[in-house]
Design a protein around this motif. Structure first.
Motif, PDB file in Angstrom:
ATOM      1  N   MET A   1       0.925  -1.182   0.055  1.00 52.02           N
ATOM      2  CA  MET A   1       0.033  -0.156  -0.083  1.00 52.02           C
ATOM      3  C   MET A   1       0.943   1.139  -0.082  1.00 52.02           C
ATOM      4  SD  MET A   1      -2.852  -0.740   2.517  1.00 52.02           S
ATOM      5  CE  MET A   1      -2.897  -2.537   2.930  1.00 52.02           C
ATOM      6  N   ASP A   2       0.531   2.141  -0.686  1.00 52.75           N
ATOM      7  CA  ASP A   2       1.166   3.465  -0.729  1.00 52.75           C
ATOM      8  C   ASP A   2       1.173   4.426   0.435  1.00 52.75           C
ATOM      9  OD1 ASP A   2       2.079   5.789  -2.925  1.00 52.75           O
ATOM     10  OD2 ASP A   2       0.923   6.646  -1.346  1.00 52.75           O
ATOM     11  N   LEU A   3       2.243   4.641   1.048  1.00 54.30           N
ATOM     12  CA  LEU A   3       2.257   5.541   2.310  1.00 54.30           C
ATOM     13  C   LEU A   3       1.401   6.725   2.359  1.00 54.30           C
ATOM     14  CD1 LEU A   3       6.055   4.868   3.507  1.00 54.30           C
ATOM     15  CD2 LEU A   3       3.849   3.751   4.235  1.00 54.30           C
ATOM     16  N   THR A   4       1.518   7.460   1.128  1.00 56.97           N
ATOM     17  CA  THR A   4       0.879   8.660   1.011  1.00 56.97           C
ATOM     18  C   THR A   4      -0.686   8.226   1.274  1.00 56.97           C
ATOM     19  OG1 THR A   4       2.122   9.526  -0.473  1.00 56.97           O
ATOM     20  CG2 THR A   4       0.091  10.616  -0.476  1.00 56.97           C
ATOM     21  N   ARG A   5      -1.397   7.487   0.691  1.00 51.65           N
ATOM     22  CA  ARG A   5      -2.805   7.016   1.016  1.00 51.65           C
ATOM     23  C   ARG A   5      -3.042   6.657   2.446  1.00 51.65           C
ATOM     24  NH1 ARG A   5      -1.850   3.611  -3.952  1.00 51.65           N
ATOM     25  NH2 ARG A   5      -1.992   5.254  -5.720  1.00 51.65           N
ATOM     26  N   LEU A   6      -2.014   6.012   3.088  1.00 47.86           N
ATOM     27  CA  LEU A   6      -2.182   5.592   4.488  1.00 47.86           C
ATOM     28  C   LEU A   6      -2.302   6.908   5.308  1.00 47.86           C
ATOM     29  CD1 LEU A   6      -0.073   2.461   5.059  1.00 47.86           C
ATOM     30  CD2 LEU A   6      -2.694   2.638   4.490  1.00 47.86           C
ATOM     31  N   LEU A  39      -7.235   3.251  -2.448  1.00 47.95           N
ATOM     32  CA  LEU A  39      -6.665   2.629  -1.337  1.00 47.95           C
ATOM     33  C   LEU A  39      -7.895   1.455  -1.232  1.00 47.95           C
ATOM     34  CD1 LEU A  39      -5.048   1.990   1.042  1.00 47.95           C
ATOM     35  CD2 LEU A  39      -6.453   4.016   2.202  1.00 47.95           C
ATOM     36  N   GLU A  40      -9.155   1.857  -1.478  1.00 47.91           N
ATOM     37  CA  GLU A  40     -10.258   0.654  -1.375  1.00 47.91           C
ATOM     38  C   GLU A  40     -10.163  -0.322  -2.354  1.00 47.91           C
ATOM     39  OE1 GLU A  40     -14.415   3.172   0.506  1.00 47.91           O
ATOM     40  OE2 GLU A  40     -14.000   3.325  -1.883  1.00 47.91           O
ATOM     41  N   ARG A  63     -10.223   0.416  11.411  1.00 50.67           N
ATOM     42  CA  ARG A  63      -9.190  -0.411  11.608  1.00 50.67           C
ATOM     43  C   ARG A  63      -7.858  -0.325  11.036  1.00 50.67           C
ATOM     44  NH1 ARG A  63      -6.788  -3.088  15.474  1.00 50.67           N
ATOM     45  NH2 ARG A  63      -6.574  -5.204  14.984  1.00 50.67           N
ATOM     46  N   LEU A  64      -8.222  -0.008   9.614  1.00 48.29           N
ATOM     47  CA  LEU A  64      -7.146   0.304   8.757  1.00 48.29           C
ATOM     48  C   LEU A  64      -6.303   1.511   9.110  1.00 48.29           C
ATOM     49  CD1 LEU A  64      -5.404  -0.433   6.386  1.00 48.29           C
ATOM     50  CD2 LEU A  64      -6.875   0.800   4.797  1.00 48.29           C
ATOM     51  N   SER A  65      -7.025   2.464   9.905  1.00 43.74           N
ATOM     52  CA  SER A  65      -6.294   3.530  10.028  1.00 43.74           C
ATOM     53  C   SER A  65      -5.485   3.446  11.186  1.00 43.74           C
ATOM     54  CB  SER A  65      -7.351   4.777  10.586  1.00 43.74           C
ATOM     55  OG  SER A  65      -6.916   5.734  11.091  1.00 43.74           O
ATOM     56  N   GLU A  66      -5.940   2.425  12.209  1.00 44.11           N
ATOM     57  CA  GLU A  66      -5.077   2.018  13.479  1.00 44.11           C
ATOM     58  C   GLU A  66      -3.777   1.264  12.848  1.00 44.11           C
ATOM     59  OE1 GLU A  66      -7.578  -0.506  15.494  1.00 44.11           O
ATOM     60  OE2 GLU A  66      -8.885   1.074  16.332  1.00 44.11           O
ATOM     61  N   TYR A  67      -3.947   0.345  11.867  1.00 41.83           N
ATOM     62  CA  TYR A  67      -2.847  -0.230  11.442  1.00 41.83           C
ATOM     63  C   TYR A  67      -1.776   0.850  10.696  1.00 41.83           C
ATOM     64  CZ  TYR A  67      -4.374  -4.787  11.825  1.00 41.83           C
ATOM     65  OH  TYR A  67      -4.607  -6.353  12.557  1.00 41.83           O
ATOM     66  N   ALA A  68      -2.259   1.959   9.963  1.00 41.10           N
ATOM     67  CA  ALA A  68      -1.612   2.940   9.325  1.00 41.10           C
ATOM     68  C   ALA A  68      -0.867   3.578  10.304  1.00 41.10           C
ATOM     69  CB  ALA A  68      -2.740   3.726   8.530  1.00 41.10           C
ATOM     70  N   VAL A  69      -1.391   4.067  11.344  1.00 40.35           N
ATOM     71  CA  VAL A  69      -0.480   4.907  12.565  1.00 40.35           C
ATOM     72  C   VAL A  69       0.778   4.071  12.760  1.00 40.35           C
ATOM     73  CG1 VAL A  69      -0.572   5.452  14.706  1.00 40.35           C
ATOM     74  CG2 VAL A  69      -2.644   5.953  13.317  1.00 40.35           C
ATOM     75  N   ASP A  70       0.514   2.704  13.017  1.00 42.21           N
ATOM     76  CA  ASP A  70       1.674   1.794  13.287  1.00 42.21           C
ATOM     77  C   ASP A  70       2.602   1.758  12.186  1.00 42.21           C
ATOM     78  OD1 ASP A  70       3.000   0.183  15.398  1.00 42.21           O
ATOM     79  OD2 ASP A  70       2.482  -1.493  13.805  1.00 42.21           O
ATOM     80  N   ILE A  71       2.298   1.353  11.013  1.00 43.60           N
ATOM     81  CA  ILE A  71       2.861   1.637   9.840  1.00 43.60           C
ATOM     82  C   ILE A  71       3.641   2.601   9.766  1.00 43.60           C
ATOM     83  CG2 ILE A  71       3.132   1.217   7.510  1.00 43.60           C
ATOM     84  CD1 ILE A  71       0.609  -0.723   7.608  1.00 43.60           C
ATOM     85  N   LEU A  72       3.138   3.884   9.748  1.00 40.50           N
ATOM     86  CA  LEU A  72       3.867   5.094   9.405  1.00 40.50           C
ATOM     87  C   LEU A  72       4.761   5.395  10.491  1.00 40.50           C
ATOM     88  CD1 LEU A  72       0.803   7.234   8.245  1.00 40.50           C
ATOM     89  CD2 LEU A  72       2.651   6.345   6.675  1.00 40.50           C
TER      90      LEU A  72
END
Length: 319
Positions: A1-6, A39-40, A63-72
């Protein structure tokens, strides 16, 4: 997944509207909307649903936003680490040969743990041939390996070497006539042509070293014992049952054993730090290498005062 989209997803979770995300990021609302559409498609589930003139996140979006915080956060930490900022953290699998562990590896790891507790080093004990195999397959990250100056090793081109230093080789022989702690001459070595020589169970470089050394003194050695444990080798020598080559790092003062420097007859043992090419870009690896280098300066010969592990060194001239 693209980091910008996250990142856009996290901002929408935080700010609540496309307009606010657009203002914070500097993107047009149309561009932001297109990023969310992509992203969808990537995750295969709806992330946004209309809510009047606005949109809101679905449970999957939250839920994906929670993952995205950790990934970023992890990506930011990695970038900081590779840029030399912050505390180096990570697991490193270090493969080493046994006689380098007490004088070099263990002191270096003690100092490393005090200064950088976030670097977790796991030890693997192997001789060079097996160690190089582990490094090539990725089952080890960095290794200490050696070669004899009389028996140069062909290192795989996929690996990058940094020479750590060298150590002299000694002849372990039973004390008493004609044993002497002076550097061996060809004449004195030739007096051992009828001795029982000790090599290891693998043959390979050690056998070739003994063969070449003895050939220079005019005889072929009789290899009678094959022993891998250098402590046991010294015990066999002390019992009067054989003679063998001993690296200086492994030699200890023992009743009944005389250590005679081999000098040019035996050459030396050269020790290298080895990793896959490109592995040196990882800061924890470079930090570990620096600690190993600092300890090596205390116990090895020909150790450079300073060394850079940030780029591959120039290749050495063939021995």
């Amino acid at each position: 997944m693209d980091l910008t989209r996250l990142h856009l997803l996290v901002e929408l979770e935080r700010l609540g509207t496309m307009t606010a995300v657009s203002e914070v990021t500097g993107m047009g609302t149309s561009a932001v909307s297109k990023h969310f559409a992509v992203l969808e498609r990537e995750v295969g589930v709806p992330l946004l649903v209309p809510d009047g003139r606005r949109v809101r996140l679905t449970p999957a979006g939250h839920r994906l936003s929670e993952y995205a915080v950790d990934i970023l956060a992890r990506v930011a930490a990695a970038r900081s680490e590779f840029a030399g900022e912050g505390e180096p953290v990570g697991r490193i699998d270090l493969v080493t040969f046994i006689s380098a562990a007490p004088p070099i590896v263990l002191p270096a790891l003690r100092r490393l743990r005090e200064d950088h507790p976030g670097i977790d080093v796991r030890l693997i004990e192997h001789e060079p041939d097996e160690a190089l195999g582990l490094l090539q397959t990725g089952d080890a990250d960095i290794g200490l390996v050696y070669e004899y100056s009389l028996v140069p090793r062909n290192f795989p081109e996929t690996l990058t070497l940094h020479r750590l230093g060298s150590e002299p080789l000694l002849l372990s022989q039973p004390s008493g006539p004609p044993a002497s702690s002076r550097t061996l001459t060809r004449q004195r070595l030739s007096a051992l042509k009828s001795a029982s020589w000790i090599s290891n169970s693998r043959g390979s470089d050690e056998d070739e070293l003994v063969q070449r050394m003895c050939a220079a003194a005019g005889f072929a050695p009789r290899i009678r014992h094959r022993i891998d444990n250098l402590e046991v080798v010294e015990q066999v020598v002390a019992s009067g049952r054989g003679v063998g080559v001993m690296p200086k790092l492994a030699a200890v003062t023992r009743r009944g054993v005389t250590h005679s420097p081999l000098g040019e007859l035996g050459g030396n043992r050269r020790i290298y730090l080895v990793s896959r090419t490109g592995g040196w870009a990882w800061r924890p690896m470079r930090v570990l290498a620096e600690y190993l280098h600092d300890v090596a300066r205390e116990v090895l010969d020909d150790v450079a005062d300073t060394v850079s592990f940030s780029a591959p060194p120039a290749p050495e001239a063939p021995a």
